[in-house]
Design a protein around this motif. Sequence first.
Motif, PDB file in Angstrom:
ATOM      1  N   PRO A   1      52.534 107.651   7.649  1.00 50.03           N
ATOM      2  CA  PRO A   1      52.110 107.820   8.995  1.00 50.03           C
ATOM      3  C   PRO A   1      53.127 108.394   9.977  1.00 50.03           C
ATOM      4  O   PRO A   1      52.942 109.353  10.780  1.00 50.03           O
ATOM      5  N   ASP A   2      54.389 108.001   9.921  1.00 47.05           N
ATOM      6  CA  ASP A   2      55.300 108.479  10.787  1.00 47.05           C
ATOM      7  C   ASP A   2      55.604 109.772  10.762  1.00 47.05           C
ATOM      8  O   ASP A   2      55.852 110.675  11.425  1.00 47.05           O
ATOM      9  N   MET A   3      55.871 110.193   9.295  1.00 46.99           N
ATOM     10  CA  MET A   3      56.061 111.625   9.099  1.00 46.99           C
ATOM     11  C   MET A   3      55.032 112.532   9.462  1.00 46.99           C
ATOM     12  O   MET A   3      55.255 113.796   9.659  1.00 46.99           O
ATOM     13  N   LEU A   4      53.696 112.023   9.165  1.00 48.18           N
ATOM     14  CA  LEU A   4      52.565 112.873   9.383  1.00 48.18           C
ATOM     15  C   LEU A   4      52.694 113.375  11.008  1.00 48.18           C
ATOM     16  O   LEU A   4      52.329 114.451  11.168  1.00 48.18           O
TER      17      LEU A   4
ATOM     18  N   LYS B   1      47.199 104.500   3.668  1.00 49.10           N
ATOM     19  CA  LYS B   1      46.994 103.648   4.854  1.00 49.10           C
ATOM     20  C   LYS B   1      45.946 104.100   5.675  1.00 49.10           C
ATOM     21  O   LYS B   1      46.322 104.940   6.742  1.00 49.10           O
ATOM     22  N   VAL B   2      44.780 103.798   5.720  1.00 50.44           N
ATOM     23  CA  VAL B   2      43.640 104.388   6.270  1.00 50.44           C
ATOM     24  C   VAL B   2      43.785 104.253   7.745  1.00 50.44           C
ATOM     25  O   VAL B   2      43.441 105.438   8.274  1.00 50.44           O
ATOM     26  N   GLU B   3      43.833 103.254   8.177  1.00 43.21           N
ATOM     27  CA  GLU B   3      43.692 103.014   9.816  1.00 43.21           C
ATOM     28  C   GLU B   3      44.590 103.850  10.456  1.00 43.21           C
ATOM     29  O   GLU B   3      44.531 104.478  11.380  1.00 43.21           O
ATOM     30  N   GLU B   4      46.047 103.850  10.045  1.00 44.20           N
ATOM     31  CA  GLU B   4      47.060 104.444  10.608  1.00 44.20           C
ATOM     32  C   GLU B   4      46.875 106.041  10.644  1.00 44.20           C
ATOM     33  O   GLU B   4      46.960 106.680  11.500  1.00 44.20           O
TER      34      GLU B   4
ATOM     35  N   LEU C   1      43.371 130.448   0.403  1.00 45.54           N
ATOM     36  CA  LEU C   1      42.975 130.970   1.706  1.00 45.54           C
ATOM     37  C   LEU C   1      43.990 131.540   2.468  1.00 45.54           C
ATOM     38  O   LEU C   1      43.689 132.023   3.611  1.00 45.54           O
ATOM     39  N   LYS C   2      45.186 131.788   1.892  1.00 44.63           N
ATOM     40  CA  LYS C   2      46.497 132.178   2.671  1.00 44.63           C
ATOM     41  C   LYS C   2      46.843 131.637   3.972  1.00 44.63           C
ATOM     42  O   LYS C   2      47.500 132.006   4.688  1.00 44.63           O
ATOM     43  N   ALA C   3      46.593 130.217   3.676  1.00 45.78           N
ATOM     44  CA  ALA C   3      47.115 129.378   4.695  1.00 45.78           C
ATOM     45  C   ALA C   3      48.378 128.719   4.396  1.00 45.78           C
ATOM     46  O   ALA C   3      48.890 129.217   3.583  1.00 45.78           O
ATOM     47  N   ILE C   4      49.036 128.015   5.375  1.00 47.38           N
ATOM     48  CA  ILE C   4      50.357 127.591   5.320  1.00 47.38           C
ATOM     49  C   ILE C   4      50.460 126.005   5.053  1.00 47.38           C
ATOM     50  O   ILE C   4      49.820 125.389   6.037  1.00 47.38           O
ATOM     51  N   PRO C   5      50.842 125.607   3.935  1.00 46.06           N
ATOM     52  CA  PRO C   5      51.029 124.321   3.501  1.00 46.06           C
ATOM     53  C   PRO C   5      52.278 123.413   4.492  1.00 46.06           C
ATOM     54  O   PRO C   5      53.170 124.194   4.432  1.00 46.06           O
ATOM     55  N   VAL C   6      51.953 122.491   4.951  1.00 51.43           N
ATOM     56  CA  VAL C   6      53.033 121.585   5.416  1.00 51.43           C
ATOM     57  C   VAL C   6      53.218 120.229   4.871  1.00 51.43           C
ATOM     58  O   VAL C   6      52.195 119.532   4.883  1.00 51.43           O
ATOM     59  N   PHE C   7      54.346 119.967   4.010  1.00 53.35           N
ATOM     60  CA  PHE C   7      54.176 118.825   3.139  1.00 53.35           C
ATOM     61  C   PHE C   7      54.638 117.526   3.908  1.00 53.35           C
ATOM     62  O   PHE C   7      55.725 117.474   4.619  1.00 53.35           O
ATOM     63  N   VAL C   8      54.088 116.362   3.644  1.00 53.39           N
ATOM     64  CA  VAL C   8      54.468 115.089   4.286  1.00 53.39           C
ATOM     65  C   VAL C   8      54.711 114.065   2.979  1.00 53.39           C
ATOM     66  O   VAL C   8      54.107 113.999   2.139  1.00 53.39           O
ATOM     67  N   ASP C   9      55.939 113.391   3.233  1.00 53.06           N
ATOM     68  CA  ASP C   9      56.505 112.440   2.043  1.00 53.06           C
ATOM     69  C   ASP C   9      55.544 111.006   2.060  1.00 53.06           C
ATOM     70  O   ASP C   9      54.626 110.902   3.051  1.00 53.06           O
ATOM     71  N   SER C  10      55.906 110.462   1.417  1.00 57.25           N
ATOM     72  CA  SER C  10      55.190 108.987   1.111  1.00 57.25           C
ATOM     73  C   SER C  10      55.937 108.029   1.831  1.00 57.25           C
ATOM     74  O   SER C  10      57.106 107.876   2.222  1.00 57.25           O
ATOM     75  N   GLU C  11      55.241 106.995   1.913  1.00 57.70           N
ATOM     76  CA  GLU C  11      55.670 105.568   2.223  1.00 57.70           C
ATOM     77  C   GLU C  11      55.512 104.636   1.216  1.00 57.70           C
ATOM     78  O   GLU C  11      55.153 104.950  -0.016  1.00 57.70           O
ATOM     79  N   SER C  12      56.353 103.578   1.199  1.00 57.15           N
ATOM     80  CA  SER C  12      56.766 102.599  -0.015  1.00 57.15           C
ATOM     81  C   SER C  12      55.847 101.859  -0.326  1.00 57.15           C
ATOM     82  O   SER C  12      55.664 101.459  -1.512  1.00 57.15           O
ATOM     83  N   LEU C  13      54.869 101.568   0.518  1.00 61.24           N
ATOM     84  CA  LEU C  13      53.675 100.340   0.043  1.00 61.24           C
ATOM     85  C   LEU C  13      52.556 100.961  -0.744  1.00 61.24           C
ATOM     86  O   LEU C  13      52.234 100.531  -1.590  1.00 61.24           O
ATOM     87  N   THR C  14      52.120 102.192  -0.351  1.00 61.85           N
ATOM     88  CA  THR C  14      50.904 102.772  -1.064  1.00 61.85           C
ATOM     89  C   THR C  14      51.481 104.099  -1.895  1.00 61.85           C
ATOM     90  O   THR C  14      50.610 104.566  -2.712  1.00 61.85           O
ATOM     91  N   TRP C  15      52.638 104.587  -1.605  1.00 56.83           N
ATOM     92  CA  TRP C  15      53.038 105.721  -2.154  1.00 56.83           C
ATOM     93  C   TRP C  15      52.165 107.102  -1.545  1.00 56.83           C
ATOM     94  O   TRP C  15      52.566 108.070  -2.051  1.00 56.83           O
TER      95      TRP C  15
END
Length: 375
Positions: free
Chosen positions: A114-117, A145-148, A96-110
Amino acid sequence: MKKEKIWLSPPHMGGNELKYIQNAFDTNWISQYGSNIDEFEKSLENYLGNSSYVTALSSGTAAIHLALRLLNVEEGDFVICQSFTFVATANPILYLKAIPVFVDSESLTWNMCPDMLEEAIKYVIQQGKKPKAIITVSLYGMPFKVEEILNISRKYEIPIIEDSAEALGSKYKGQLCGTFGDLSIISFNGNKIITTAGGGILISRNAAAKKRTLFLATQAKDDAEFYSHSEIGYNYRMDNIAAGIGRGQLETLEKKIEQRRKNHDFYQQAVKNNNDIELFSAPNSDFYSNYWLNTVILKNDFLKENLKEKFSQNNIETRFLWKPMHLQPLYKGYKFFGDNLSGTLFDTGLCLPSGTNLTDDYRARISNVLQNEIY
């Protein structure tokens, strides 16, 4: 004599697939219409519950593409995406010619941190736009991490596309994956926990969104007696034969989940005395994984260099973990938020055979490599 190949995650037929395929032939519905499609969608809606409206499509990738279309993602819009995933999660953003912004993982679920999001959201807002969507993944069957993540989504009023391609049957606090997003997707590729020999579904929260999905998936034909088209559509509908395979597969889903989880129990025993191998497991009882693929982290250089080859010598398929999107040549230059935990996981991890048809003989061969042949 060479031993039989042990595959990573092969298709496993349940028994009634041929009956439903034969019905498609008997009724001459060899197309993208027919009772198998209708019944497959209804069965999935009943299974998922939680106001789930299911549209059967040609792939999980198509489902993500249509989810972005339903959210009116256009050229120049920002979409936040989990980096640690298969490329099909991210590619529809570029369609769609949109722009991705990538977010890293956290260690518990990979999964998405949430913080980086939140950092990524603030960055995009500083560019003068609010992100159109957040795509989060339940990787290898492990719920995110659904709730966060949902709290951040609500805080900034940004819809969630939930990529549960690998997580059919997984749960967070008793609720099934595929029911948390504003829009959700599941894949039925040949290596998934159930298959339609390809295919996937888009799960929406109301009938209007399902109607819109079906419209876009069938070439966006206007309501007219002739072929009239006012916007671009796609040939993304699942066919009646594939849906017949899905009906047979779905009847055995709970047994397949049980078998995958038993595989995880096997690997726990196989590596319990080896401090150099860490099996990826649910962090606590809130997370119920289907363990679509069992994965391990290798804690010394010798194992990283030699374990995969040892398995290969024994005709056992393994695979490296997904290479994160921010490290892919295709996505070089796009913004990334995180500490490269996903890159470390890619460098040190391995996927192990996890099929629902893993026999005791296969387990013995795998265990022999893990316990006797790796050093």
